[in-house]
Design a protein around this motif. Structure first.
Motif, mmCIF file in Angstrom:
data_model
loop_
_atom_site.group_PDB
_atom_site.id
_atom_site.type_symbol
_atom_site.label_atom_id
_atom_site.label_comp_id
_atom_site.label_asym_id
_atom_site.label_seq_id
_atom_site.Cartn_x
_atom_site.Cartn_y
_atom_site.Cartn_z
ATOM 1 N N ARG A 1 1.138 -0.682 16.165
ATOM 2 C CA ARG A 1 2.533 -0.279 16.350
ATOM 3 C C ARG A 1 3.400 -1.489 16.038
ATOM 4 N N LYS A 2 4.366 -1.306 15.145
ATOM 5 C CA LYS A 2 5.206 -2.419 14.690
ATOM 6 C C LYS A 2 6.333 -2.662 15.681
ATOM 7 N N GLU A 3 5.963 -3.184 16.822
ATOM 8 C CA GLU A 3 6.925 -3.520 17.855
ATOM 9 C C GLU A 3 6.996 -5.035 17.954
ATOM 10 N N ASP A 4 7.791 -5.536 18.864
ATOM 11 C CA ASP A 4 7.899 -6.980 19.046
ATOM 12 C C ASP A 4 7.496 -7.322 20.474
ATOM 13 N N PRO A 5 6.311 -7.787 20.721
ATOM 14 C CA PRO A 5 5.257 -8.119 19.756
ATOM 15 C C PRO A 5 4.500 -6.861 19.312
ATOM 16 N N PRO A 6 3.796 -6.944 18.187
ATOM 17 C CA PRO A 6 3.010 -5.801 17.717
ATOM 18 C C PRO A 6 1.993 -5.371 18.779
ATOM 19 N N LEU A 7 1.738 -4.085 18.828
ATOM 20 C CA LEU A 7 0.839 -3.512 19.816
ATOM 21 C C LEU A 7 -0.278 -2.776 19.094
ATOM 22 N N VAL A 8 -1.517 -3.081 19.449
ATOM 23 C CA VAL A 8 -2.673 -2.415 18.851
ATOM 24 C C VAL A 8 -3.183 -1.367 19.829
ATOM 25 N N LEU A 9 -3.324 -0.135 19.341
ATOM 26 C CA LEU A 9 -3.803 0.985 20.144
ATOM 27 C C LEU A 9 -5.116 1.504 19.584
ATOM 28 N N ASP A 10 -5.972 2.000 20.444
ATOM 29 C CA ASP A 10 -7.187 2.661 19.970
ATOM 30 C C ASP A 10 -6.816 4.006 19.378
ATOM 31 N N GLY A 11 -7.517 4.402 18.342
ATOM 32 C CA GLY A 11 -7.367 5.737 17.797
ATOM 33 C C GLY A 11 -6.264 5.884 16.776
ATOM 34 N N PRO A 12 -6.066 7.133 16.349
ATOM 35 C CA PRO A 12 -5.086 7.407 15.298
ATOM 36 C C PRO A 12 -3.666 7.309 15.835
ATOM 37 N N TYR A 13 -2.726 7.326 14.930
ATOM 38 C CA TYR A 13 -1.312 7.174 15.258
ATOM 39 C C TYR A 13 -0.780 8.326 16.084
ATOM 40 N N ALA A 14 -1.117 9.547 15.706
ATOM 41 C CA ALA A 14 -0.501 10.714 16.342
ATOM 42 C C ALA A 14 -1.568 11.658 16.868
ATOM 43 N N GLU A 15 -1.256 12.325 17.938
ATOM 44 C CA GLU A 15 -2.122 13.378 18.463
ATOM 45 C C GLU A 15 -1.777 14.666 17.714
ATOM 46 N N THR A 16 -2.729 15.204 17.009
ATOM 47 C CA THR A 16 -2.500 16.432 16.253
ATOM 48 C C THR A 16 -3.738 17.309 16.342
ATOM 49 N N LYS A 17 -3.585 18.581 15.965
ATOM 50 C CA LYS A 17 -4.730 19.486 15.938
ATOM 51 C C LYS A 17 -5.639 19.176 14.757
ATOM 52 N N GLU A 18 -5.068 18.659 13.682
ATOM 53 C CA GLU A 18 -5.853 18.320 12.496
ATOM 54 C C GLU A 18 -5.691 16.828 12.223
ATOM 55 N N GLN A 19 -6.775 16.214 11.775
ATOM 56 C CA GLN A 19 -6.756 14.794 11.492
ATOM 57 C C GLN A 19 -6.960 14.558 9.998
ATOM 58 N N LEU A 20 -6.482 13.400 9.530
ATOM 59 C CA LEU A 20 -6.724 12.996 8.149
ATOM 60 C C LEU A 20 -8.185 12.590 8.047
ATOM 61 N N LEU A 21 -8.971 13.346 7.273
ATOM 62 C CA LEU A 21 -10.401 13.103 7.174
ATOM 63 C C LEU A 21 -10.804 12.430 5.870
ATOM 64 N N GLY A 22 -9.921 12.418 4.894
ATOM 65 C CA GLY A 22 -10.252 11.799 3.621
ATOM 66 C C GLY A 22 -9.154 12.045 2.608
ATOM 67 N N PHE A 23 -9.371 11.540 1.393
ATOM 68 C CA PHE A 23 -8.362 11.734 0.354
ATOM 69 C C PHE A 23 -8.971 11.597 -1.028
ATOM 70 N N TYR A 24 -8.273 12.162 -1.983
ATOM 71 C CA TYR A 24 -8.586 12.054 -3.409
ATOM 72 C C TYR A 24 -7.374 11.446 -4.093
ATOM 73 N N ILE A 25 -7.611 10.696 -5.153
ATOM 74 C CA ILE A 25 -6.546 10.277 -6.060
ATOM 75 C C ILE A 25 -6.862 10.923 -7.403
ATOM 76 N N VAL A 26 -5.939 11.736 -7.897
ATOM 77 C CA VAL A 26 -6.167 12.446 -9.156
ATOM 78 C C VAL A 26 -5.000 12.217 -10.111
ATOM 79 N N ASP A 27 -5.316 12.202 -11.376
ATOM 80 C CA ASP A 27 -4.309 12.038 -12.423
ATOM 81 C C ASP A 27 -3.915 13.425 -12.908
ATOM 82 N N CYS A 28 -2.661 13.798 -12.693
ATOM 83 C CA CYS A 28 -2.184 15.139 -13.026
ATOM 84 C C CYS A 28 -0.878 15.050 -13.802
ATOM 85 N N LYS A 29 -0.611 16.092 -14.588
ATOM 86 C CA LYS A 29 0.619 16.132 -15.374
ATOM 87 C C LYS A 29 1.850 16.252 -14.489
ATOM 88 N N ASN A 30 1.707 17.021 -13.404
ATOM 89 C CA ASN A 30 2.853 17.284 -12.536
ATOM 90 C C ASN A 30 2.346 17.829 -11.203
#
Length: 122
Positions: free
Chosen positions: A58-87
């Motif tokens: 957390r970008k506070e003064d001073p910075p704070l480190v927390l366990d776990g993800p940033y937000a509590e949500t029903k779905e979590q970011l599990l991965g990603f792709y980078i793809v080259d597309c026209k649009n």
């Protein structure tokens, strides 16, 4: 143009899959990935480890480190792709193919700006 396809799903649900179920989904995703690779359109792909292994600064003064993800949500970011597309429509077509191979969850599709040495954004 590069697009990030961010893969969101219920981490507990995906984590409950048997080895065979997980392998079946990964096999279907591999078909899409191999097609994109043959077309020269697939960039980095990452499957993230569970959020229990994450930390958040957390970008506070001073910075704070927390366990776990940033937000509590029903779905979590599990991965990603980078793809080259026209649009965006082309990137959404790729996300649809991935979605057909991996049931449930959601894909967030966003353009990627690449920072080059010297601070140039392309």
């Amino acid at each position: 143009m590069l697009y990030a396809i961010l893969c969101y799903h219920d981490e507990d649900f995906v984590g409950s899959w048997s080895k065979e179920q997980d392998e079946a989904v990964m096999k279907k995703l591999t078909v899409v990935q191999e097609k994109l690779t043959r077309q020269g359109r697939l960039g980095p792909v990452a499957r993230l480890l569970p959020t229990t292994a994450a930390a958040t600064l957390r970008k506070e003064d001073p910075p704070l480190v927390l366990d776990g993800p940033y937000a509590e949500t029903k779905e979590q970011l599990l991965g990603f792709y980078i793809v080259d597309c026209k649009n965006l429509d082309d990137a959404l077509d790729v996300a649809r193919e991935l979605g057909a191979a991996n049931p449930g969850g959601a894909y967030e599709v966003r353009p990627v700006g690449v920072f080059r040495p010297g601070g140039n954004l392309t």
